[in-house]
Design a protein around this motif. Structure first.
Motif, mmCIF file in Angstrom:
data_model
loop_
_atom_site.group_PDB
_atom_site.id
_atom_site.type_symbol
_atom_site.label_atom_id
_atom_site.label_comp_id
_atom_site.label_asym_id
_atom_site.label_seq_id
_atom_site.Cartn_x
_atom_site.Cartn_y
_atom_site.Cartn_z
ATOM 1 N N MET A 70 72.634 26.418 43.016
ATOM 2 C CA MET A 70 74.072 26.133 42.861
ATOM 3 C C MET A 70 74.527 24.929 43.690
ATOM 4 O O MET A 70 75.697 24.551 43.652
ATOM 5 C CB MET A 70 74.873 27.354 43.339
ATOM 6 N N ILE B 187 72.253 27.818 35.573
ATOM 7 C CA ILE B 187 72.657 27.135 36.814
ATOM 8 C C ILE B 187 71.796 25.889 37.019
ATOM 9 O O ILE B 187 72.300 24.825 37.412
ATOM 10 C CB ILE B 187 72.577 28.117 38.007
ATOM 11 N N LEU C 175 75.901 33.728 30.983
ATOM 12 C CA LEU C 175 76.143 32.518 31.783
ATOM 13 C C LEU C 175 75.675 31.199 31.165
ATOM 14 O O LEU C 175 76.169 30.132 31.572
ATOM 15 C CB LEU C 175 75.610 32.723 33.202
ATOM 16 N N MET D 84 78.024 28.221 30.514
ATOM 17 C CA MET D 84 78.385 27.093 31.401
ATOM 18 C C MET D 84 77.883 25.750 30.861
ATOM 19 O O MET D 84 78.298 24.699 31.336
ATOM 20 C CB MET D 84 77.760 27.298 32.787
ATOM 21 N N LEU E 242 81.422 32.043 37.752
ATOM 22 C CA LEU E 242 80.562 31.245 36.863
ATOM 23 C C LEU E 242 80.957 31.450 35.397
ATOM 24 O O LEU E 242 80.992 30.496 34.607
ATOM 25 C CB LEU E 242 79.085 31.614 37.074
#
Ligand code: 9WN
Length: 437
Positions: A109, A250, A317, A320, A378
């Motif tokens: 991150m 990520i 996620l 993202m 997130l």
């Protein structure tokens, strides 16, 4: 949102971050986690960007000063002032040369965090802007080395994704997503009798991973440690190797942050390379971790080459990533809104860490059901990336309300909102600052 409520939450968040500051790094919480953790430092920096950017840079520097020569950023940097018995497994157990860290990683991150702190620096004055530039120059090559390690040495599946070799690397330690892969990891019940689980002195056993989980966690470290944490030929001699959708989402998001950083530092060609790498990671996630039957993302066990059939919040996620195909975006949003995760429009609460409708859903046990602020942060970012502004705002409000009512806990009961785990948890406080700003 009431101004008074915002001011209360802001002030309490700042107090938590004061309490958990050691002078040169932030601990996630004083008793349960008395060292520095990798992805915690990134979430913490995102909040410190508003309250104390100098500390954000100091914290990231402390972490990256412990980076290994091969580029890996360790998941814990041990504080030499903390006794071995205050956290298990501590530095003697990891037995890393120099003894300052563990040998595994956590989700990367940090490029996102560095960019966020940099972007807000000028609001704190000219000196802060100057410092931010110096820190960004210092961090950039280290962030690139971190990504190179993950997409190089950890590309165990050969498709360009990073593979995790320990559940702790995911940051979502006892997520049901690992159950099938962990079933193949030998569990030696006698192993644990030689160690003492310190976490149980500071937390309720029903809220933590089980002893069976821990015996596997310990066995996996011992196996990786036996070859000095080398990744060479790891797939053939290690019993846990998984590609996680959250970790890799990520990873891709970090490449996009690096593109912004490289652009800012006048390295246009490198910025292009980072954008291309983000695109390739997105394509690999879409190709390897998407299940057309469930219409969502799952983790892939490299030892069996199978996708886990379970629905974990990690599967949401990849939202993202801006290049995600429109049909996958729609399907993930559908999952997020469904009874499995029930975005706030249904429950008034942020998303739980695991499918509410599944038999393994556990309202108390850590990553097997409770609500965590970092993954919801997130998820909100993903909603914003794809323009779902109303859902993103509902999620923001739900997070703020939850923390304001219950405190800066580590995680929250997914039905009642009651705070669980450590009561003054740094990333909950830090991300609250960002959500209020
Ligand atoms: C093991 C520090 C860390 C977080 C992880 C969370 C928990 C550690 C533990 O605490 O893991 O790394 O002792 O349970 O699962 O996400 O970084 O806050």
């Amino acid at each position: 949102m009431h101004e008074e409520m915002s001011a209360d939450l802001w002030n309490s968040a700042v107090r938590v971050l004061e309490t958990n500051w050691t002078g040169h790094h932030m601990v996630p919480s004083r008793r349960l986690y008395p060292h520095q953790w990798s992805w915690d430092a990134a979430f913490i920096a995102i909040g410190l960007a508003y309250a104390n950017p100098g500390r954000a840079w100091r914290d990231l520097r402390s972490l990256f000063e412990a980076q290994w020569a091969d580029g890996r950023v360790p998941h814990i940097v041990f504080d030499p002032a903390t006794a071995e018995e205050d956290y298990f497994p501590g530095p003697a157990f990891w037995d890393v040369p120099g003894r300052g860290s563990t040998g595994i990683v956590q989700p990367p991150m940090h490029a996102v965090a560095a960019w966020e702190v940099y972007r807000h620096a000028a609001a704190h004055g000219a000196d802060s802007a100057l410092q931010a530039r110096i820190e960004l120059e210092w961090l950039y090559p280290r962030l690139v080395a971190q990504q190179d390690y993950l997409t190089g040495s950890r590309n165990l599946g050969g498709a360009g994704l990073a593979c995790i070799v320990h559940p702790w690397e995911s940051g979502l330690d006892n997520s049901p997503g690992w159950d099938a892969a962990l079933a193949g990891v030998p569990a030696d019940p006698d192993l644990l009798s030689t160690y003492r689980r310190r976490d149980l002195a500071n937390a309720d056993a029903a809220h933590r991973p089980t002893d069976l989980d821990y015996s596997r966690y310990v066995g996996l470290v011992l196996n990786y440690r036996a070859e000095g944490y080398s990744d060479e030929g790891l797939l053939s001699r290690h019993t846990f190797a998984v590609e996680c959708p959250a970790f890799n989402a990520i990873l891709g998001t970090a490449e996009l942050a690096l593109a912004q950083i490289a652009g800012e530092l006048g390295r246009a060609a490198e910025a292009t390379t980072h954008r291309e790498r983000a695109h390739r990671i997105t394509a690999a996630i879409a190709e390897r971790l998407w299940d057309p039957r469930t219409r969502t993302f799952h983790c892939r066990d490299l030892r069996t080459d199978r996708l886990s059939p379970l629905h974990c919040v990690s599967g949401l996620l990849p939202l993202m990533l801006p290049d995600l195909a429109a049909d996958q975006v729609e399907a993930v949003l559908g999952q997020a809104r469904s009874a499995r995760f029930g975005l706030p429009e249904q429950t008034g609460l942020p998303a739980p860490s695991y499918d509410r409708t599944a038999p393994e859903f556990d309202t108390l046990r850590y990553w097997r059901g409770p609500v965590w602020i970092n993954v919801n942060w997130l998820l909100r970012r993903g909603l914003l990336v794809h323009g779902f502004r109303d859902e993103a705002e509902d999620l923001r409000t739900a997070m703020v309300r939850l923390v304001h009512r219950n405190g800066h806990f580590e995680y929250f009961h997914p039905a009642t909102g009651e705070g669980l785990g450590a009561p003054t948890f740094s990333w909950t406080a830090a991300l609250s600052l960002d959500l209020l700003a």
